[in-house]
Design a protein around this motif. Structure first.
Motif, short mmCIF file in Angstrom:
data_model
loop_
_atom_site.label_atom_id
_atom_site.label_comp_id
_atom_site.label_asym_id
_atom_site.label_seq_id
_atom_site.Cartn_x
_atom_site.Cartn_y
_atom_site.Cartn_z
N GLY A 162 -9.28 22.44 -13.82
CA GLY A 162 -10.18 23.35 -13.10
C GLY A 162 -11.51 23.42 -13.83
N SER A 164 -14.23 25.63 -12.54
CA SER A 164 -15.05 26.63 -11.84
C SER A 164 -15.89 27.43 -12.83
N MET A 211 1.53 23.51 -8.63
CA MET A 211 1.03 22.13 -8.60
C MET A 211 1.41 21.34 -9.85
N ILE A 228 -3.31 32.32 -9.57
CA ILE A 228 -2.70 33.46 -8.85
C ILE A 228 -2.66 33.05 -7.39
N ASN A 229 -1.47 32.70 -6.93
CA ASN A 229 -1.29 32.22 -5.55
C ASN A 229 -0.14 32.98 -4.92
N THR A 263 -6.44 39.87 -18.40
CA THR A 263 -7.82 39.85 -17.87
C THR A 263 -8.36 41.26 -17.76
N1 LIG Z 1 -5.51 35.67 -13.72
C1 LIG Z 1 -6.77 35.98 -13.50
O1 LIG Z 1 -7.32 36.90 -14.08
C2 LIG Z 1 -7.58 35.15 -12.56
C3 LIG Z 1 -6.97 34.16 -11.86
N2 LIG Z 1 -7.71 33.39 -11.03
C4 LIG Z 1 -6.95 32.34 -10.36
O2 LIG Z 1 -7.18 31.09 -11.04
C5 LIG Z 1 -7.17 30.03 -10.09
C6 LIG Z 1 -8.48 29.28 -10.18
O3 LIG Z 1 -9.51 30.19 -9.82
P1 LIG Z 1 -10.98 29.64 -9.66
O4 LIG Z 1 -11.35 28.93 -10.92
O5 LIG Z 1 -11.84 30.74 -9.17
O6 LIG Z 1 -10.71 28.55 -8.50
P2 LIG Z 1 -11.70 27.55 -7.78
O7 LIG Z 1 -11.05 27.26 -6.48
O8 LIG Z 1 -13.10 28.02 -7.84
O9 LIG Z 1 -11.62 26.21 -8.70
C7 LIG Z 1 -10.44 25.45 -8.70
C8 LIG Z 1 -10.67 24.25 -9.60
O10 LIG Z 1 -9.47 23.51 -9.70
C9 LIG Z 1 -9.74 22.15 -9.38
N3 LIG Z 1 -8.61 21.61 -8.62
C10 LIG Z 1 -8.14 22.07 -7.44
N4 LIG Z 1 -7.12 21.28 -7.03
C11 LIG Z 1 -6.97 20.31 -7.97
C12 LIG Z 1 -6.10 19.19 -8.11
N5 LIG Z 1 -5.18 18.91 -7.19
N6 LIG Z 1 -6.23 18.41 -9.22
C13 LIG Z 1 -7.17 18.69 -10.15
N7 LIG Z 1 -8.03 19.73 -10.07
C14 LIG Z 1 -7.92 20.52 -8.98
C15 LIG Z 1 -10.99 22.12 -8.54
O11 LIG Z 1 -11.61 20.86 -8.74
P3 LIG Z 1 -13.03 20.49 -8.05
O12 LIG Z 1 -14.06 21.17 -8.90
O13 LIG Z 1 -13.10 18.98 -8.12
O14 LIG Z 1 -12.94 21.01 -6.63
C16 LIG Z 1 -11.77 23.31 -9.09
O15 LIG Z 1 -12.57 22.91 -10.19
C17 LIG Z 1 -6.94 30.69 -8.71
O16 LIG Z 1 -5.55 30.68 -8.44
C18 LIG Z 1 -7.39 32.13 -8.93
O17 LIG Z 1 -6.72 33.07 -8.10
C19 LIG Z 1 -9.06 33.50 -10.87
C20 LIG Z 1 -9.73 34.50 -11.56
C21 LIG Z 1 -9.02 35.40 -12.42
#
Ligand SMILES: NC(=O)C1=CN([C@@H]2O[C@H](COP(=O)(O)OP(=O)(O)OC[C@H]3O[C@@H](n4cnc5c(N)ncnc54)[C@H](OP(=O)(O)O)[C@@H]3O)[C@@H](O)[C@H]2O)C=CC1
Ligand SMILES: Nc1nc(=O)c2c([nH]1)NC[C@@H]1CN(c3ccc(C(=O)N[C@@H](CCC(=O)O)C(=O)O)cc3)C=[N+]21
Length: 281
Positions: A162, A164, A211, A228-229, A263
């Motif tokens: 990831g 993001s 995944m 978190i899904n 968090t």
């Molecule tokens: N526990 C907590 O406090 C928090 C949890 N979360 C959770 O964390 C997770 C990620 O959040 P967030 O970063 O905002 O998500 P985003 O959707 O913004 O980013 C997801 C990232 O994962 C990558 N990705 C997605 N699918 C694949 C794959 N099959 N193989 C490789 N890389 C992949 C994407 O790549 P690409 O850039 O190429 O699209 C992207 O960079 C979510 O489940 C969210 O709910 C979020 C915030 C706080």
């Protein structure tokens, strides 16, 4: 495989926060949670954050706006919260609805109140390894989980799935600051299984239920699940298929009850830090 419990890490952060609040004059610092609309994961985070602030003896107020609020109306409301001297810190639940120019808000928010590190000033500090700002709470929560469990990050091979702005990118900079050797994977990574299996510390932040499984985990690796899904049965789950990694991983964080709980504790710590700085100590 040892389960790394978020509640235990949160309790340790609570001890630190209690010490930081000693000698703080005036009322407890106040968090403003700003939400636009009723997205379920915003509500889950808000629920966790409100409970945590109250549990830590801090004040919290939620400001909720309708999903369809106009850009100008929202900016006027947000600007009043941003200027309110009684508000020590702000958590803006994101992403915002399309009609609101989120990048304008990122520039508007007072960096001293930007507890989740969304402003350019705070992002620059995370990039520079400058700890006088605020990093996004989730990224910092991952580091807190490792430190609370006395896991040495120095020199370790860390793979983050990831990239993001909320998790992957800031976390890669925080890991670098701890002298890890960092690999960042994303949807264009060619051989994800190999990149993950070679990690001593694997962080899942892809937002894809279950995944990552046994094919992605090296022997004795430490697995931190940020995902978190909701699974096929409507239950909260992470990005990791937990049963399949048990024979391989040495330690792992569960979902729920893992990073999520930390968090909100990091958010509380940022709030008290902001309160102290605003009161000159
Ligand atoms: N526990 C907590 O406090 C928090 C949890 N979360 C959770 O964390 C997770 C990620 O959040 P967030 O970063 O905002 O998500 P985003 O959707 O913004 O980013 C997801 C990232 O994962 C990558 N990705 C997605 N699918 C694949 C794959 N099959 N193989 C490789 N890389 C992949 C994407 O790549 P690409 O850039 O190429 O699209 C992207 O960079 C979510 O489940 C969210 O709910 C979020 C915030 C706080
Ligand atoms: N600016 C911003 N930063 C975020 O970090 C952010 C956001 N906006 N929008 C929403 C997502 C989602 N998110 C969660 C964090 C913790 C829990 C959490 O505490 N989960 C508990 C369960 C809480 C419950 O639902 O009861 C757990 O995992 O144990 C949930 C969701 C942060 N997000």
């Amino acid at each position: 495989m040892k389960i790394l419990k978020g509640a235990e890490v949160s309790a340790k952060i609570k001890e630190q926060v209690t010490q930081m609040m000693e000698g703080l004059e005036g009322p407890a610092p106040k968090l403003a949670i700003v939400r636009v609309g009723e997205k379920p994961d915003d509500m889950s985070y808000e629920r966790g954050a409100v409970k945590k602030m109250e549990n830590f003896g801090l004040r919290v107020q939620t400001y909720v706006f309708p999903e369809q609020i106009s850009d100008s109306d929202f900016k006027a409301e947000f600007s009043a919260i941003n200027r309110d001297p009684d508000v020590s810190g702000i958590l803006l639940l994101r992403p915002l609805p399309k009609q609101i120019a989120e990048t304008d808000i990122e520039k508007m928010i007072d960096p001293e109140k930007d507890l989740d590190g969304i402003s350019p000033a705070n992002i620059a500090k995370v990039f520079a390894g400058d700890k006088t700002g605020f990093a996004p709470c989730t990224a910092e929560a991952v580091i807190e989980v490792l430190k609370a469990n006395e896991i040495d990050i120095t020199g370790k091979n860390v793979t983050i799935v990831g990239r993001s702005m909320v998790v992957g990118r800031p976390l890669s900079m925080l890991m670098l600051k701890e002298n890890a050797t960092v690999t960042i994977c994303h949807t264009r990574t060619r051989d994800l299984e190999t990149e993950c299996r070679r990690a001593e510390i694997l962080v899942a932040a892809a937002g894809k239920a279950k995944m990552l499984d046994g094919r992605h985990v090296g022997q004795d690796a430490i697995v931190i699940d940020v995902g978190i899904n909701v699974d096929e049965n409507g239950k909260l789950c992470g990005d990791v298929d937990f049963p399949s990694i048990e024979p391989l991983a040495s330690m792992a964080t569960p979902v729920p009850g893992g990073v999520g709980a930390v968090t909100t504790a990091v958010l509380a710590k940022h709030l008290v830090l902001a309160g102290r700085r605003q009161r000159g100590n």
